[in-house]
Design an enzyme around this catalytic site. Structure first.
Site, PDB file in Angstrom:
ATOM      1  N   SER A  17     -11.506 -55.055-121.002  1.00  7.02           N
ATOM      2  CA  SER A  17     -10.832 -55.417-122.255  1.00  7.02           C
ATOM      3  C   SER A  17      -9.572 -56.244-121.976  1.00  7.02           C
ATOM      4  CB  SER A  17     -10.503 -54.177-123.101  1.00  7.02           C
ATOM      5  OG  SER A  17      -9.472 -53.434-122.513  1.00  7.02           O
ATOM      6  N   ASN A  18      -8.891 -55.951-120.867  1.00  9.18           N
ATOM      7  CA  ASN A  18      -7.720 -56.776-120.519  1.00  9.18           C
ATOM      8  C   ASN A  18      -8.136 -58.177-120.111  1.00  9.18           C
ATOM      9  OD1 ASN A  18      -4.963 -55.323-120.543  1.00  9.18           O
ATOM     10  ND2 ASN A  18      -6.375 -53.773-119.760  1.00  9.18           N
ATOM     11  N   LEU A  89     -10.135 -51.295-109.113  1.00  9.28           N
ATOM     12  CA  LEU A  89      -9.847 -49.984-108.540  1.00  9.28           C
ATOM     13  C   LEU A  89      -9.932 -49.907-107.022  1.00  9.28           C
ATOM     14  CD1 LEU A  89     -11.482 -47.741-111.291  1.00  9.28           C
ATOM     15  CD2 LEU A  89      -9.149 -48.622-111.135  1.00  9.28           C
ATOM     16  N   ILE A  92      -6.306 -53.439-102.235  1.00  9.73           N
ATOM     17  CA  ILE A  92      -6.398 -54.827-101.765  1.00  9.73           C
ATOM     18  C   ILE A  92      -6.108 -54.869-100.266  1.00  9.73           C
ATOM     19  CG2 ILE A  92      -5.378 -57.136-102.020  1.00  9.73           C
ATOM     20  CD1 ILE A  92      -7.055 -56.224-104.431  1.00  9.73           C
ATOM     21  N   ASN A 106      -0.688 -56.402-110.627  1.00  8.14           N
ATOM     22  CA  ASN A 106      -1.548 -55.327-111.129  1.00  8.14           C
ATOM     23  C   ASN A 106      -0.943 -54.760-112.405  1.00  8.14           C
ATOM     24  OD1 ASN A 106      -3.598 -53.244-111.025  1.00  8.14           O
ATOM     25  ND2 ASN A 106      -2.003 -51.835-110.319  1.00  8.14           N
ATOM     26  N   HIS A 108      -0.827 -51.141-114.552  1.00  7.38           N
ATOM     27  CA  HIS A 108      -1.090 -49.706-114.397  1.00  7.38           C
ATOM     28  C   HIS A 108      -0.769 -49.008-115.720  1.00  7.38           C
ATOM     29  CE1 HIS A 108      -1.715 -46.065-112.108  1.00  7.38           C
ATOM     30  NE2 HIS A 108      -0.678 -45.550-112.757  1.00  7.38           N
ATOM     31  N   ASP A 149      -0.218 -48.915-106.172  1.00  8.88           N
ATOM     32  CA  ASP A 149       0.722 -48.829-107.298  1.00  8.88           C
ATOM     33  C   ASP A 149       2.174 -48.814-106.850  1.00  8.88           C
ATOM     34  OD1 ASP A 149      -1.512 -48.600-108.990  1.00  8.88           O
ATOM     35  OD2 ASP A 149      -1.563 -46.434-108.698  1.00  8.88           O
ATOM     36  N   GLU A 178      -0.986 -52.766-123.302  1.00  8.81           N
ATOM     37  CA  GLU A 178      -1.508 -53.683-122.269  1.00  8.81           C
ATOM     38  C   GLU A 178      -1.950 -54.997-122.900  1.00  8.81           C
ATOM     39  OE1 GLU A 178      -3.079 -50.742-118.808  1.00  8.81           O
ATOM     40  OE2 GLU A 178      -4.574 -51.312-120.269  1.00  8.81           O
TER      41      GLU A 178
HETATM   42  C1  GAR Z   1      -6.488 -50.455-117.783  1.00 12.89           C
HETATM   43  O1  GAR Z   1      -5.954 -49.467-118.624  1.00 12.89           O
HETATM   44  C2  GAR Z   1      -5.634 -50.582-116.532  1.00 12.89           C
HETATM   45  O2  GAR Z   1      -4.284 -50.304-116.749  1.00 12.89           O
HETATM   46  C3  GAR Z   1      -6.261 -49.539-115.652  1.00 12.89           C
HETATM   47  O3  GAR Z   1      -7.631 -49.695-115.862  1.00 12.89           O
HETATM   48  C4  GAR Z   1      -7.840 -50.021-117.235  1.00 12.89           C
HETATM   49  C5  GAR Z   1      -8.887 -51.103-117.347  1.00 12.89           C
HETATM   50  O4  GAR Z   1      -9.286 -51.268-118.672  1.00 12.89           O
HETATM   51  N1  GAR Z   1      -5.888 -49.738-114.277  1.00 12.89           N
HETATM   52  C6  GAR Z   1      -5.628 -48.733-113.447  1.00 12.89           C
HETATM   53  O5  GAR Z   1      -5.721 -47.545-113.781  1.00 12.89           O
HETATM   54  C7  GAR Z   1      -5.187 -49.159-112.051  1.00 12.89           C
HETATM   55  N2  GAR Z   1      -4.664 -48.058-111.311  1.00 12.89           N
HETATM   56  P1  GAR Z   1     -10.106 -52.532-119.131  1.00 12.89           P
HETATM   57  O6  GAR Z   1     -11.301 -52.644-118.189  1.00 12.89           O
HETATM   58  O7  GAR Z   1     -10.542 -52.211-120.525  1.00 12.89           O
HETATM   59  O8  GAR Z   1      -9.208 -53.713-119.045  1.00 12.89           O
END
Ligand code: GAR
Length: 191
Positions: A17-18, A89, A92, A106, A108, A149, A178
């Site tokens: 979604s991001n 996830l 890197i 990144n 978080h 992180d 986000e």
């Molecule tokens: C997001 O909320 C991001 O902050 C998190 O994964 C989600 C991905 O959502 N990232 C972490 O937890 C990294 N440690 P999305 O696939 O809908 O963008």
């Protein structure tokens, strides 16, 4: 000759979604281009977004990725200027960090340094925040270094934890932050 566009590689493992928001935000940009979507999970939702948007994808092979600099040359040849982790996830590898110094960021879903580190992703983060009775949560956008992180924080935004919140309701509130902030912060950083 017009200036060369700044090229982003968007790394994601899940729904994306991001990634969808970032692609949409830069669609008309004359300065920034989402050149590549890099994914480590076959069947991940983000791959459908890439297909719909006509953006090239790379499906990472785990052994090759962790062998070190295996993907560095490829990303360099693609002219990637910034690597954006948007729900990616895997850790890197150092070679990639060395090849894009201070050019990997990144997002978080919590207020780092709290609720970060190995295993702290997605729902696990929100469960921990609720279990500890926190009054607020939020997002952190940070540079990536060799620890999970951990790199320098570039931006944070906060939201309340409401009475009766579940991991899902809290996740939704955090995700809204986000979607609002991540594309804009990327633009400010890379421009
Ligand atoms: C997001 O909320 C991001 O902050 C998190 O994964 C989600 C991905 O959502 N990232 C972490 O937890 C990294 N440690 P999305 O696939 O809908 O963008």
């Amino acid at each position: 000759m017009p200036d060369k566009k700044i090229k982003l590689a968007l790394f994601a493992s899940g729904t994306g979604s991001n990634v969808a928001r970032i692609v949409d935000y830069f669609r008309q940009s004359s300065r920034v281009e989402c050149s590549l979507i890099v994914c480590n999970k076959q069947g991940a939702g983000v791959l459908q977004i890439a297909e719909k948007e006509g953006i090239d994808t790379v499906l990472l092979d785990k052994e090759t990725f962790f062998r070190g600099d295996a993907y560095t040359g490829f990303l360099q040849e693609a002219g990637i200027d910034w690597i954006i982790l948007a729900g990616f996830l895997w850790k890197i590898p150092p070679a990639l960090i060395r090849a894009w110094p201070e050019h990997i960021i990144n997002i978080h879903p919590a207020l780092l340094p709290a609720y970060g580190g190995k295993g702290m992703y997605g729902r696990h983060v929100h469960e921990a925040v609720l279990q500890n009775g926190e009054k607020e949560s939020g997002i952190t956008i940070h540079l990536v270094d060799e620890q999970y992180d951990h790199g320098r924080t570039l931006f944070q935004a906060r939201c309340p934890v409401e009475p009766g919140d579940t991991p899902e309701t809290l996740a939704k509130r955090v995700q809204a932050l986000e979607h609002t902030h991540f594309p804009r912060v990327i633009e400010e950083l890379v421009s």
